[in-house]
Design an enzyme around this catalytic site. Structure first.
Site, PDB file in Angstrom:
ATOM      1  N   TRP A  22       0.539  -1.325   0.025  1.00 59.80           N
ATOM      2  CA  TRP A  22      -0.057  -0.070  -0.018  1.00 59.80           C
ATOM      3  C   TRP A  22       0.715   1.107  -0.358  1.00 59.80           C
ATOM      4  O   TRP A  22       1.730   1.356   0.741  1.00 59.80           O
ATOM      5  CB  TRP A  22      -0.748   0.049   1.287  1.00 59.80           C
ATOM      6  N   TYR A  55      -4.337   0.806  -5.080  1.00 56.16           N
ATOM      7  CA  TYR A  55      -2.976   1.292  -4.607  1.00 56.16           C
ATOM      8  C   TYR A  55      -2.441   2.047  -5.719  1.00 56.16           C
ATOM      9  O   TYR A  55      -1.587   1.545  -6.815  1.00 56.16           O
ATOM     10  CB  TYR A  55      -2.027   0.220  -4.175  1.00 56.16           C
ATOM     11  N   SER A 202      -1.717   8.216  16.586  1.00 55.42           N
ATOM     12  CA  SER A 202      -1.337   8.385  17.993  1.00 55.42           C
ATOM     13  C   SER A 202      -1.022   7.228  18.722  1.00 55.42           C
ATOM     14  O   SER A 202      -0.144   6.845  19.528  1.00 55.42           O
ATOM     15  CB  SER A 202      -2.052   9.322  18.871  1.00 55.42           C
TER      16      SER A 202
END
Length: 285
Positions: A22, A55, A202
């Site tokens: 990807w 992709y 995060s």
């Protein structure tokens, strides 16, 4: 290798570790580096390469085709995915032919329905079966299918010929463990885990900074990133396809074929980011 390949319901085997692609092939300045990463992985014995027509609008498939051109096709396990908008009528074969041309091969080892779209499942399954009959694919599967989707698929004629389901899965995203993962195992369908290294966001920082994960990684003389891969590979019936356009990272991933966590350490790692005890929405990226 200490891990066994997945045994699929059609009697074939599916590599335990592969190369995800990807975002690869989309940037000219990093093309050669990414090509070298794929070549490095193949030379290290990683035969599974996963890509998709989505992709880079085919650029990833072109990169893979360029990287594999000097290798024996029979030594590789090529997987690609068809967009939902192309998963019915004559569109599927047209898309598949374009994928095969970009990859420089006459067949795929496995062809996946990327995610559910507007075409009826029975129509997509019929087209997949037709491609198997024509020898353009050896087998087929799905991607981003949750439990209800899988249950519906298996009720469709020939739906039980589905051999794998590719879903997002890593230590920080374990929703599939509640019902999808056990259901897949019960039905003899393999699981391909994409983003096993928790790429981006995060949450990845939380994983990297966790003291317990750091301690366990140190015990095995590996990085926390490698530990994340070991966690996924520890699970039966799951194949991992980490993405990397860097040869050194590919080598680090390849090393994890020979490092198996003890059950005690697996449980310790698992306790830091436990699986949910209730049904959750299927994570996708």
């Amino acid at each position: 290798m200490k891990y066994e390949d997945l045994k699929l319901k059609d009697g074939s085997t599916f590599p335990k570790l592969g190369l995800g692609t990807w975002y690869l092939g989309e940037t000219p300045s990093t093309y050669e580096e990414e090509k070298n990463a794929i070549i490095t992985g193949i030379k290290e014995g990683i035969k599974l390469i996963d890509t998709a027509e989505m992709y880079g609008n085919g650029l990833s498939e072109q990169l893979v085709g360029d990287a594999i051109k000097d290798f024996n096709r029979d030594d590789l396990y090529l997987v690609s995915k068809v967009l939902p908008s192309n998963a019915g009528g004559r569109k599927l074969e047209k898309s598949l032919d374009a994928t095969l041309k970009r990859l420089g091969t006459d067949h795929l080892d496995c062809y996946l329905y990327h995610w559910r779209g507007s075409f009826p499942l029975d129509e997509t399954v019929d087209r997949m079966e037709e491609m198997v009959e024509k020898g353009k694919i050896l087998r087929w599967g799905v991607s981003n299918f949750d439990t209800a989707d899988m249950e519906e698929l298996l009720e469709v004629p020939n739906g039980r010929n589905c051999v794998v389901n590719q879903v997002l899965y890593h230590l920080g995203s374990r929703g599939i463990e509640y019902d999808l993962l056990p259901y897949m195992k019960e039905e003899g369908i393999g699981v391909m885990a994409y983003c096993p290294l928790a790429q981006g966001g995060s949450l990845r920082r939380q994983l990297m900074s966790n003291a317990t994960l750091q301690e366990v990684a140190k015990k095995y003389d590996i990085s926390v990133m490698q530990l994340l891969l070991a966690f996924v590979m520890h699970i039966d019936n799951v194949s991992a396809i980490p993405r990397s356009g860097n040869a050194s990272h590919v080598l680090a991933n390849a090393k994890m074929r020979d490092i198996v966590l003890s059950d005690e350490d697996y449980k310790l790692v698992s306790s830091q980011f436990p699986a949910p005890n209730h049904k959750t929405f299927l994570d996708v990226v």
